[in-house]
Design a protein around this motif. Structure first.
Motif, PDB file in Angstrom:
ATOM      1  N   UNK A  83     -10.720   1.379  11.542  1.00 39.76           N
ATOM      2  CA  UNK A  83     -10.691   2.692  10.882  1.00 39.76           C
ATOM      3  C   UNK A  83      -9.485   3.468  11.419  1.00 39.76           C
ATOM      4  N   UNK A  84      -8.527   3.688  10.546  1.00 42.88           N
ATOM      5  CA  UNK A  84      -7.347   4.483  10.901  1.00 42.88           C
ATOM      6  C   UNK A  84      -7.558   5.898  10.372  1.00 42.88           C
TER       7      UNK A  84
ATOM      8  N   UNK B 190       3.324  -1.727   7.959  1.00 41.82           N
ATOM      9  CA  UNK B 190       3.005  -3.105   7.583  1.00 41.82           C
ATOM     10  C   UNK B 190       1.693  -3.567   8.190  1.00 41.82           C
ATOM     11  N   UNK B 191       1.417  -3.167   9.447  1.00 44.35           N
ATOM     12  CA  UNK B 191       0.171  -3.565  10.108  1.00 44.35           C
ATOM     13  C   UNK B 191      -1.022  -2.983   9.352  1.00 44.35           C
ATOM     14  N   UNK B 192      -0.967  -1.666   9.051  1.00 43.50           N
ATOM     15  CA  UNK B 192      -2.093  -1.015   8.377  1.00 43.50           C
ATOM     16  C   UNK B 192      -2.274  -1.587   6.974  1.00 43.50           C
ATOM     17  N   UNK B 193      -1.172  -1.781   6.249  1.00 39.47           N
ATOM     18  CA  UNK B 193      -1.270  -2.331   4.892  1.00 39.47           C
ATOM     19  C   UNK B 193      -1.854  -3.743   4.915  1.00 39.47           C
ATOM     20  N   UNK B 194      -1.442  -4.546   5.897  1.00 38.26           N
ATOM     21  CA  UNK B 194      -1.967  -5.907   6.007  1.00 38.26           C
ATOM     22  C   UNK B 194      -3.471  -5.916   6.210  1.00 38.26           C
TER      23      UNK B 194
ATOM     24  N   UNK C 124      -9.184  -6.334   3.511  1.00 37.59           N
ATOM     25  CA  UNK C 124     -10.490  -5.671   3.649  1.00 37.59           C
ATOM     26  C   UNK C 124     -10.960  -5.613   5.105  1.00 37.59           C
ATOM     27  N   UNK C 125     -10.016  -5.412   6.018  1.00 39.84           N
ATOM     28  CA  UNK C 125     -10.361  -5.321   7.444  1.00 39.84           C
ATOM     29  C   UNK C 125     -10.206  -3.885   7.954  1.00 39.84           C
TER      30      UNK C 125
ATOM     31  N   UNK D 100       4.458   4.270  -2.386  1.00 41.86           N
ATOM     32  CA  UNK D 100       5.094   2.986  -2.064  1.00 41.86           C
ATOM     33  C   UNK D 100       4.116   1.883  -1.677  1.00 41.86           C
ATOM     34  N   UNK D 101       2.921   2.234  -1.181  1.00 41.37           N
ATOM     35  CA  UNK D 101       2.006   1.186  -0.746  1.00 41.37           C
ATOM     36  C   UNK D 101       1.362   0.513  -1.965  1.00 41.37           C
ATOM     37  N   UNK D 102       1.468  -0.791  -2.026  1.00 41.28           N
ATOM     38  CA  UNK D 102       0.862  -1.529  -3.141  1.00 41.28           C
ATOM     39  C   UNK D 102      -0.665  -1.423  -3.127  1.00 41.28           C
ATOM     40  N   UNK D 103      -1.231  -1.180  -1.957  1.00 41.41           N
ATOM     41  CA  UNK D 103      -2.695  -1.071  -1.823  1.00 41.41           C
ATOM     42  C   UNK D 103      -3.234   0.039  -2.732  1.00 41.41           C
ATOM     43  N   UNK D 104      -2.470   1.131  -2.859  1.00 39.36           N
ATOM     44  CA  UNK D 104      -2.950   2.281  -3.639  1.00 39.36           C
ATOM     45  C   UNK D 104      -2.695   2.122  -5.139  1.00 39.36           C
TER      46      UNK D 104
END
Length: 919
Positions: A196-197, A209-213, A218-219, A248-252
């Motif tokens: 949890x960030x 990169x660490x957070x996006x990874x 799903x971690x 910029x984040x692909x996650x969003x």
């Protein structure tokens, strides 16, 4: 108000996640304490605490590298530099350390932002090749060395990082780069672990990169603390980074960007207060806290955010007495404690290995509060005795052996402080450590509580142990200057941490410590340009355009970080007090911060602005008045019996209070070391030299041979008297040599004047030189003896006319020895003090029947020698051209009236000593 941390925990509970199994990553350690507190309010049964880490701790764990302190890195980099540089081209460590600090920062930036090393170093080298200022195809050595440095940067980086990686150590940037490389294997081995960030804002490329990874696999969950007012405003710097992440984040692209709140637009009481100076802000914070606590405000909901760390001590000293609980999150910088100034003085004293020490440095060191108690004996303090001796003997420069001779005890301590370090860092560190142990032993033997001072000593002892270890391991410190530069580097990063209950009472912290935390009442200090935000500081070898090209942070991004912190503090707060310094300081910000202007312009909140200043009471300036009590009258009688000198009487005319302090109380001026020969010393040398020349001639007629003989002895005579009066102070160089030459010139010019007078046929007979005269005066109404005494510089006969002569080394004009009204003699010091003195001498001579009237009396001014004897004169009016320069019985009878009036006034018990208002 529900804080950001608590709202995150509630959301995690709603997702049915087991809180004890979560892995919390926060921007700072400080936020972890509050997270545990809020967690305890949400559970109804005991649980194991979840893992809570700061982002630096998490990344360090991910990388498998140990973070090295900056000072260690500097030594390691020097090892690399020496290995890659020819011995004849190598710089000393102190020279290297000045630019190596910047290089380390650049390495750190390059790695944290995952810039391809080959690319950026080759790019920099190419730019420097293009930009170098020499158009000549045959490059000079300076140009060659300049370009060689840029070519070598890549080699320095490669060798340095390889060396660190082999030892499983690194600087922050390298740790981040390694963490990114290890991310895949970490994700494979941490299945089932949920990260949890929360509360992040500006992320470097590695963190991103660490957070996006972790998010993509799903971690992890991420919680932004951003307000709608900032993120939806395309130009608001408080939302600069979160807007970039969202875009910029692909996650969003597939997941919603949650946690955009709308607290900032809620009604708030915001006050912007301008206060002069830092201490003014500290005192106003104390006043504010007193007002807030009177309203029964919960102290734990109040935070004092200090924009400048040096405000900590003044603020702590300004806390109202009714606040008994407070928690200081920021450490007290070790360089601000009293012991730091002692070691700074000690290093400055020894860094050039002097054979003798300047008296001010010696006195400053001996009088320092950290060392002064070590000189204590049963009867006196040896430090005070040494200082008194230096002042008494006028010692400008002194050696360690001379210092040791001034005391029978504490010779070992004198050696520890002043024995030469021989430009050897090992010796310096040894002496410093022994001094610390001596201070500790002194505190231990003292029954008073010295816990704070002992803590200071412990921290400095640790610091010197670190320096000793670095010196022993690397052997790069070759001089005291090199040691001092590393000592300062270590000192600047060390803090004295406070212990407190973090969840109770008033919270005092720096801007960075406030991350993720929320308070209802916020007081922010030093909101000035150059401080919040810090502005265009660019301590880097990488040019601005190269930073832009490689997406490295510039001053704009750094300012945006502080913009976010500032506005985030306002987000959930209800009462905000923003303090700024109104005094212009060119170095640290000369105007209120743009943050305040932005708050006013955006128009969301009504900002109450005010300028305050300390309440300075109007103190009525009253002239001092001393009542003549029986004891004062008794002292006046004693003084009258001893005798009044002309100078003491003119001192009374100038200001009766000065006369009272000097003659009645016997308070003398402080005896300071006369570093440069003072005017009174010069005057005494001239008087004494002329006395030695002329005294043997009493009763004789002055001849040209006498004068020529005197002229040949001037230098010898002046040297003798300077040595007597100036003690150990030197006069063979600098300003003192000029004054020494001036004394000779004055005497030579005076003798030339005498010689010229004799050549013109004048007969000069020396009657008396430096004659001590004393007479008794009977004054009607005073039933105790009154004496008048004085030393007449010279009495001579000039072509049969007796003259009373007074020497003055300063400049005197003819109008200063002339009077119109006799009453003025005792009323105006500046105009008539010279006339009063010479009339005093003439009066004493008459009363003793030593002279036949009429006579002449006057002054010889060595700065106005061309005028000869400036004779006393009585004029009928201030505009009259003629004046009577003969002193007759009538002249002295008139003077006697004024003299007796003056002495009567001094002795009159009904007339107090009243201070005069001097210009």
């Amino acid at each position: 108000m529900i804080s950001f941390i608590k709202s995150v925990l509630i959301d995690l509970q709603s997702k049915h996640l087991k809180l004890e199994d979560l892995y919390f990553i926060l921007p700072s350690k400080r936020a972890g304490v509050f997270l545990k507190h809020h967690l305890s309010t949400l559970i109804d049964q005991p649980i194991f605490s979840p893992q809570i880490l700061s982002s630096e701790e998490f990344v360090e764990e991910l990388s498998g590298l140990q973070n090295l302190p900056n000072t260690d890195l500097l030594f390691r980099l020097y090892e690399t530099y020496k290995a890659l540089t020819n011995e004849e081209e190598q710089e000393s460590f102190e020279s290297f350390s000045k630019w190596a600090q910047i290089l380390l920062q650049d390495f750190n930036e390059i790695d944290r932002y995952l810039i391809p090393q080959e690319h950026i170093f080759d790019y920099l080298n190419a730019i420097k090749e293009l930009h170098h200022w020499s158009l000549d195809p045959n490059q000079t050595d300076l140009v060659k060395n300049h370009l060689k440095f840029w070519k070598q940067l890549k080699n320095y980086y490669t060798a340095f990082t390889e060396n660190l990686l082999q030892s499983k150590q690194g600087y922050q940037g390298l740790i981040y780069r390694e963490a990114v490389d290890n991310l895949e294997s970490y994700m494979e081995n941490c299945k089932g672990k949920t990260h949890v960030f929360l509360g992040f804002n500006a992320l470097n490329t590695a963190e991103s990169q660490i957070i996006q990874g972790l998010l993509k696999n799903d971690l992890a969950h991420i919680y932004w603390d951003i307000d709608k007012a900032f993120i939806d405003d395309a130009i608001h710097d408080a939302g600069l980074f979160t807007r970039q992440h969202r875009k910029q984040w692909s996650y969003f692209e597939t997941q919603p960007f949650n946690w955009v709140t709308n607290h900032y637009n809620e009604p708030k009481n915001i006050q912007a207060i301008g206060i002069p100076k830092l201490v003014g802000q500290a005192k106003y914070i104390g006043q504010l806290l007193e007002e807030l606590t009177e309203k029964d405000t919960n102290l734990s909901n109040i935070a004092v955010i200090l924009g400048e760390e040096q405000l900590l001590l003044p603020v702590l000293n300004s806390i109202p007495k009714n606040i008994t609980k407070l928690n200081v999150t920021m450490g007290l910088p070790l360089q601000l404690v009293p012991l730091a100034s002692f070691f700074e003085q000690l290093f400055n004293l020894h860094k050039n290995s002097p054979k003798q020490f300047y008296y001010k440095d010696v006195i400053s060191l001996l009088s320092h509060p950290s060392v002064y108690p070590l000189f204590e004996t049963t009867s006196t303090n040896v430090s005070s005795v040494i200082v008194a001796d230096i002042q008494k003997n006028n010692t400008v420069y002194i050696t360690v052996n001379e210092l040791k001779q001034l005391t029978n005890s504490h010779k070992e301590l004198i050696e520890l402080l002043f024995q030469s370090w021989s430009d050897n860092p090992e010796t310096a560190l040894k002496y410093c450590s022994v001094l610390i142990l001596k201070m500790k032993a002194n505190f231990d033997s003292n029954k008073q509580n010295h816990s704070l001072e002992l803590e200071y000593l412990y921290r400095f002892n640790t610091l010197f142990n670190q320096l000793s270890e670095l010196d022993t391991t690397y052997k790069h410190l070759k001089s005291i200057v090199a040691l001092q530069s590393i000592y300062k580097e270590l000192l600047s990063s060390e803090t004295l941490d406070f212990k407190g209950e973090p969840l109770e009472g008033l919270q005092i912290m720096g801007m960075l410590e406030s991350r993720v935390l929320d308070f209802e009442t916020v007081i922010i200090s030093s909101v000035n340009e150059g401080i919040l935000p810090s502005g265009k500081t660019n301590n880097s070898f990488i040019p601005f355009d190269v930073k832009i090209e490689n997406k490295l942070p510039t001053f704009k991004e750094k300012d945006a970080v502080y913009t976010y912190h500032f506005y985030r503090l306002l987000q959930r707060a209800k009462n905000v007090y923003i303090l700024y310094n109104t005094e212009i300081d060119a170095l640290k910000g000369g105007e209120k911060s743009r943050f305040l202007t932005q708050l006013e312009i955006e128009g969301i909140h009504d900002i109450k602005t005010s300028i305050v200043s300390p309440d300075v009471p109007i103190i009525e300036q009253k002239l001092t008045e001393i009542i003549k009590t029986p004891s004062v009258i008794e002292q006046i009688k004693v003084l009258s019996g001893k005798g009044y000198s002309p100078s003491s009487l003119t001192n009374y005319i100038r200001n009766p209070i000065d006369f009272y302090y000097d003659k009645i109380l016997g308070i003398k001026e402080f005896d300071e070391v006369e570093e440069n020969i003072a005017a009174n010393t010069l005057g005494s040398v001239i008087h004494n030299s002329l006395e030695d020349f002329y005294k043997p001639l009493e009763g004789s007629i002055l001849t040209m041979e006498h004068i020529k003989g005197f002229k040949s002895q001037i230098k010898e005579m002046v040297t003798k008297h300077f040595e007597e009066l100036y003690n150990k102070g030197g006069f063979s160089q600098g300003k003192n040599l000029i004054i020494f030459e001036i004394a000779q010139r004055y005497i030579s010019n005076f003798l030339n004047l005498e010689l010229e007078s004799i050549k013109q046929g004048n007969e000069i007979k020396i009657l008396s030189i430096e004659a001590d005269e004393a007479i008794n005066i009977k004054i009607e109404g005073l039933d105790f003896p009154i004496k008048l005494k004085g030393k007449v510089d010279r009495i001579d006969s000039f072509n049969g006319m007796t003259r009373v002569v007074d020497y003055k080394s300063g400049k005197v004009e003819q109008n200063k020895v002339e009077i119109v009204n006799w009453e003025d003699l005792t009323s105006d010091y500046d105009k008539y003090s010279k006339s009063f003195q010479i009339l005093c001498y003439a009066y004493m001579m008459r009363q003793q029947n030593l002279i036949q009237l009429p006579i002449e009396a006057g002054i010889i001014s060595f700065k106005n020698l061309s005028e000869g004897l400036l004779k006393f004169g009585k004029k009928a009016s201030s505009h009259a051209r003629t004046k009577d320069q003969l002193i007759t019985n009538e002249t002295l009878d008139n003077f006697e009236i004024e003299l007796k009036k003056l002495i009567t006034e001094i002795c009159n018990p009904k007339l107090n000593f009243t201070e005069k208002e001097l210009d």
